[in-house]
Scaffold this motif. Structure first.
Motif, PDB file in Angstrom:
ATOM      1  N   TYR A 115      20.164  51.557  33.331  1.00 48.38           N
ATOM      2  CA  TYR A 115      21.616  51.811  33.419  1.00 48.38           C
ATOM      3  C   TYR A 115      21.859  53.285  33.127  1.00 48.38           C
ATOM      4  CZ  TYR A 115      21.989  46.829  33.644  1.00 48.38           C
ATOM      5  OH  TYR A 115      21.853  45.530  34.051  1.00 48.38           O
ATOM      6  N   ARG A 156      37.387  46.786  35.522  1.00 49.26           N
ATOM      7  CA  ARG A 156      36.969  46.229  36.818  1.00 49.26           C
ATOM      8  C   ARG A 156      37.110  47.277  37.929  1.00 49.26           C
ATOM      9  NH1 ARG A 156      39.734  40.997  39.297  1.00 49.26           N
ATOM     10  NH2 ARG A 156      41.596  42.251  38.965  1.00 49.26           N
ATOM     11  N   VAL A 159      34.172  49.580  37.767  1.00 50.65           N
ATOM     12  CA  VAL A 159      32.944  48.924  38.242  1.00 50.65           C
ATOM     13  C   VAL A 159      32.945  48.895  39.777  1.00 50.65           C
ATOM     14  CG1 VAL A 159      31.674  46.727  38.327  1.00 50.65           C
ATOM     15  CG2 VAL A 159      32.597  47.550  36.154  1.00 50.65           C
ATOM     16  N   ASN A 165      24.881  52.426  38.439  1.00 48.36           N
ATOM     17  CA  ASN A 165      24.478  51.203  37.771  1.00 48.36           C
ATOM     18  C   ASN A 165      25.001  51.307  36.338  1.00 48.36           C
ATOM     19  OD1 ASN A 165      23.253  48.809  37.519  1.00 48.36           O
ATOM     20  ND2 ASN A 165      21.177  49.615  37.298  1.00 48.36           N
ATOM     21  N   SER A 166      26.214  50.776  36.100  1.00 49.06           N
ATOM     22  CA  SER A 166      26.864  51.003  34.799  1.00 49.06           C
ATOM     23  C   SER A 166      26.757  49.811  33.867  1.00 49.06           C
ATOM     24  CB  SER A 166      28.352  51.270  34.984  1.00 49.06           C
ATOM     25  OG  SER A 166      28.568  52.405  35.743  1.00 49.06           O
ATOM     26  N   ALA A 167      26.750  50.107  32.566  1.00 47.87           N
ATOM     27  CA  ALA A 167      26.952  49.089  31.542  1.00 47.87           C
ATOM     28  C   ALA A 167      28.349  49.338  30.955  1.00 47.87           C
ATOM     29  CB  ALA A 167      25.896  49.226  30.459  1.00 47.87           C
ATOM     30  N   ILE A 168      28.783  48.449  30.056  1.00 50.15           N
ATOM     31  CA  ILE A 168      30.101  48.604  29.432  1.00 50.15           C
ATOM     32  C   ILE A 168      29.911  48.612  27.918  1.00 50.15           C
ATOM     33  CG2 ILE A 168      32.364  47.486  29.108  1.00 50.15           C
ATOM     34  CD1 ILE A 168      31.793  45.989  31.793  1.00 50.15           C
ATOM     35  N   HIS A 187      34.511  40.225  30.551  1.00 47.12           N
ATOM     36  CA  HIS A 187      33.408  39.429  31.105  1.00 47.12           C
ATOM     37  C   HIS A 187      33.875  38.630  32.318  1.00 47.12           C
ATOM     38  CE1 HIS A 187      30.402  36.268  31.580  1.00 47.12           C
ATOM     39  NE2 HIS A 187      31.416  35.420  31.511  1.00 47.12           N
ATOM     40  N   VAL A 190      34.165  40.979  35.344  1.00 48.52           N
ATOM     41  CA  VAL A 190      32.908  41.586  35.840  1.00 48.52           C
ATOM     42  C   VAL A 190      31.706  40.914  35.142  1.00 48.52           C
ATOM     43  CG1 VAL A 190      33.761  43.823  36.632  1.00 48.52           C
ATOM     44  CG2 VAL A 190      33.343  43.525  34.223  1.00 48.52           C
ATOM     45  N   ASP A 192      28.756  40.237  35.835  1.00 47.98           N
ATOM     46  CA  ASP A 192      27.358  40.670  35.994  1.00 47.98           C
ATOM     47  C   ASP A 192      27.059  42.001  35.320  1.00 47.98           C
ATOM     48  OD1 ASP A 192      26.907  38.403  37.482  1.00 47.98           O
ATOM     49  OD2 ASP A 192      27.631  39.393  39.325  1.00 47.98           O
ATOM     50  N   THR A 193      28.043  42.592  34.675  1.00 45.40           N
ATOM     51  CA  THR A 193      27.808  43.893  34.033  1.00 45.40           C
ATOM     52  C   THR A 193      27.563  43.691  32.536  1.00 45.40           C
ATOM     53  OG1 THR A 193      29.354  44.825  35.628  1.00 45.40           O
ATOM     54  CG2 THR A 193      28.744  46.239  33.794  1.00 45.40           C
ATOM     55  N   SER A 224      27.775  37.857  28.948  1.00 45.66           N
ATOM     56  CA  SER A 224      27.319  39.208  29.297  1.00 45.66           C
ATOM     57  C   SER A 224      27.180  40.138  28.089  1.00 45.66           C
ATOM     58  CB  SER A 224      28.251  39.828  30.346  1.00 45.66           C
ATOM     59  OG  SER A 224      29.582  39.739  29.925  1.00 45.66           O
TER      60      SER A 224
END
Ligand code: 0PR
Length: 395
Positions: A115, A156, A159, A165-168, A187, A190, A192-193, A224
């Motif tokens: 990420y 969102r 994203v 390719n981000s994380a939160i 969650h 999004v 899948d993040t 997530s």
């Protein structure tokens, strides 16, 4: 001498036992965290049992589990107890110095997992921005509402827009208003993040006050959430340093496990090499000493005092934020937060500001009684009157 600008030469002769007196004299000149007038920091005086554990394990190296087996076991037990509390009894974890090192370590583990950027609310702690700078990770800043809680739709939108390719990273108990980001809402938008939760402040309060008030979910019960940090030295009533970073995914945890060939076959955990076991021993001792019941009693009382402070501030004409956790940002529609802050500091109140809202921040930690709050609000009201009358005179 500290506090003086002068050339300080390395001493030719030692002062021997006189240094003890010097230390007493010097330490008496500044406040301690957890003093009666310490209302800014999210910190209190440590529990005696936690201080004792800290002293006893100070000279044990947590990163040499071959010789310091007991210390290593204390880490595993502490991680297991916290994992159980926060919805994942299988969580793995490492000890850290505190919130900043936890944020740095969690982001490092994610960066190693591929990420390269992170989405954070504007209200994230500055240590998150610092960590991204160190790691050269890109930051995308999400919007927050008037309480400084993240706006899930803003996350969102980022994203969707970014090709990265981000994380939160979200906060459970932010620094300026103490509110918990709605991690479940993020969650759901999004799923899948991966989400890291900085629960440095809320991690050891929210689970104990949930029975009496509605709070947003933020822990491993949300699919997530891949990592979560909390601090003993904030709300676990330990001395500094004491942070724990929990991982819900083995792959991420493995990114902070290192080889240490010259010391034997055992693994090294986290970003430091030598690390005092005092950090985990102190938190282990607090948890064992208080249990759920003890924490519920302590933080139930902090919330009662915070609610009292909120009501009284409203009745005195201020605009406080409503305390979700025991923290309040105090504003006044006519007066500058900075001026209030400096006047309060001048008379010995150890307070901070909440710059995003232009107010003064207080944290109602376990050493703060209703009497302290009353004395503080009396002073605040007097200062506000004073500023108003001097402004009227000048006009
Ligand atoms: N995450 C959040 C949400 C924080 O509020 C903080 C610090 C951190 C991470 C960083 O934690 P460490 O300081 O353990 O690395 N918040 C403390 C506070 O606002 C910082 C602090 C502590 C400030 C003691 C002053 C002080 O005297 O209380």
């Amino acid at each position: 001498m500290p506090g003086h600008i002068e050339v300080c030469k390395f001493p030719e002769k030692g002062l021997r036992d006189k240094v003890f007196d010097l230390l007493n004299e010097l330490s008496g000149r500044e406040p301690e965290l957890g003093d009666q007038r310490s209302l800014g920091p999210m910190m209190s005086a440590p529990l005696p049992v936690s201080l004792k554990a800290h002293m006893v394990f100070l000279r044990r190296n947590l990163n040499d589990p071959h010789w310091f087996r007991v210390s290593a076991d204390l880490l595993h037990e502490t991680v297991a107890m916290l994992g159980d509390l926060l919805g994942n009894p299988e969580a793995q974890g490492v000890s850290t110095y505190g919130g900043s090192e936890s944020n740095l370590t969690a982001l490092y583990a994610l960066r190693e997992a591929g990420y390269e950027s992170v989405i954070v609310p504007r209200s994230a702690h500055t240590s998150v921005f610092k960590a991204c700078r160190v790691l050269r990770m890109r930051i995308f800043v999400a919007d927050v509402d008037e309480e400084l809680r993240v706006v899930p739709e803003s996350v969102r939108a980022i994203v969707r827009e970014t090709k990265d390719n981000s994380a939160i990273l979200l906060t459970a108990g932010n620094t300026e208003t103490g509110v918990i980001d709605d991690v479940r809402a993020v969650h759901d938008l999004v799923p899948d993040t991966p989400i890291l939760v900085d629960a440095a402040f809320g991690g050891l309060i929210a689970p104990f006050i949930r029975g009496t008030r509605k709070l947003p979910d933020f822990d491993f019960r949300i699919d997530s959430v891949v990592a979560l940090s909390l601090d003993g030295h904030k709300t676990g009533l330990t001395p500094i340093p004491s942070g724990i970073l929990l991982f819900g995914m083995e792959d991420l945890y493995n990114n902070v496990v290192f080889e240490s060939e010259y010391m034997g076959s055992e693994k090294q955990l986290s970003l430091l090499w030598t690390r005092t076991a005092a950090s985990v021993a102190s938190l282990w001792a607090s948890i064992k000493y208080l249990g759920r019941e003890g924490f519920e009693k302590i933080y139930g009382e902090c919330m009662r005092i915070a609610d009292y402070a909120y009501e009284r501030l409203l009745s005195e004409g201020f605009s406080p934020t409503r305390p979700e956790l025991p923290l309040i940002c105090i504003r006044h529609h006519e007066l500058s937060g900075i001026e209030l802050l400096w006047r309060l500091r001048k008379i010995g109140w150890y307070v901070y500001s909440c710059p995003s809202l232009g107010g003064v921040k207080i944290t109602i930690m376990p050493h703060v009684t209703k009497e302290i709050i009353d004395a503080f609000i009396d002073d605040l009201v007097r200062i506000a009157k004073d500023i108003r009358s001097s402004t009227t005179l000048n006009n």
